[in-house]
Design a protein around this motif. Structure first.
Motif: not given
Length: 219
Positions: A73-96
């Motif tokens: 997960v990564v922290w989602s930042f938005d001006e005027g919003c408190s933000g929240d955790w959002v799901q993120a994909p793996k860094i490298t596509e071929q990673a198992i």
């Protein structure tokens, strides 16, 4: 409290010195933090030997987690919003999956650091070299939320990145400022949750390519 021993090389003298060091190290595992004057217990972990070689594939020195058990997960930042955790994909596509080094190789005032890699087919590491940071203290492991310890850092980091991007954009508009003028950049970070433990993961910096200007624990 440790004691100073005369530099004698007798077996008895060396035995006393070793016993004193052992006692001192055990006592120092409990530290007094300045922030809230509470006693916090430093975790008992194994440490890497200095200048240990980097592995190119998965060995018994690493804990492996297959992709199905990994949550990033990564922290989602938005001006005027408190933000929240959002799901993120793996860094490298071929990673198992991902691997976390069993021993730490560094630590600061609040965090200890392990090597962290994505694992591809045939057990070989793929993608950039990464580091995984976690709390030094036993008390932080009891949190109901594996991401909680890293929340403030991630919020600060993403906010700083947005400010840096705005600064760089304004800099580019100034006449006579060319591409050789230094820009401000911040590492991207995310939290990997593995078996209920949260690791703050970011790219490993090459110590030959940058200068560090603080010690992380006082100056």
């Amino acid at each position: 409290i440790g004691t100073f021993e005369a530099p004698s090389l007798t077996a008895e003298s060396l035995g006393i010195a070793v016993a004193s060091i052992t006692s001192s190290l055990t006592t120092s595992r409990t530290e007094l933090t300045e922030a809230d004057n509470s006693r916090r217990t430093v975790r008992d972990v194994r440490r890497e030997a200095r200048e240990s070689a980097d592995d190119v594939l998965l060995t018994s020195d690493w804990d492996f987690y297959d992709a199905g058990s990994v949550r990033r997960v990564v922290w989602s930042f938005d001006e005027g919003c408190s933000g929240d955790w959002v799901q993120a994909p793996k860094i490298t596509e071929q990673a198992i999956g991902v691997a976390v080094r069993k021993k730490i190789f560094g630590e600061g005032a609040e965090r200890m650091v392990r090597k962290f890699r994505e694992v591809g087919p045939n057990r070989r590491f793929v993608g950039p070299k990464l580091v995984a940071k976690e709390s030094r203290f036993v008390e932080d492991l009891s949190s109901y939320d594996a991401k909680l310890f890293h929340k403030v850092f991630c919020k600060t980091q993403i906010k700083a990145k947005h400010l840096a991007d705005a600064f760089n954009a304004r800099l580019a508009e100034i006449p006579f400022v060319d591409k050789n003028t230094p820009r401000v950049a911040f590492l991207e970070c995310s939290v990997f949750v593995l078996d209920g433990v949260g690791y703050l993961v970011e790219e490993m910096l090459d110590p030959m390519q940058y200068g560090k200007w603080n010690s992380n624990n006082g100056y």
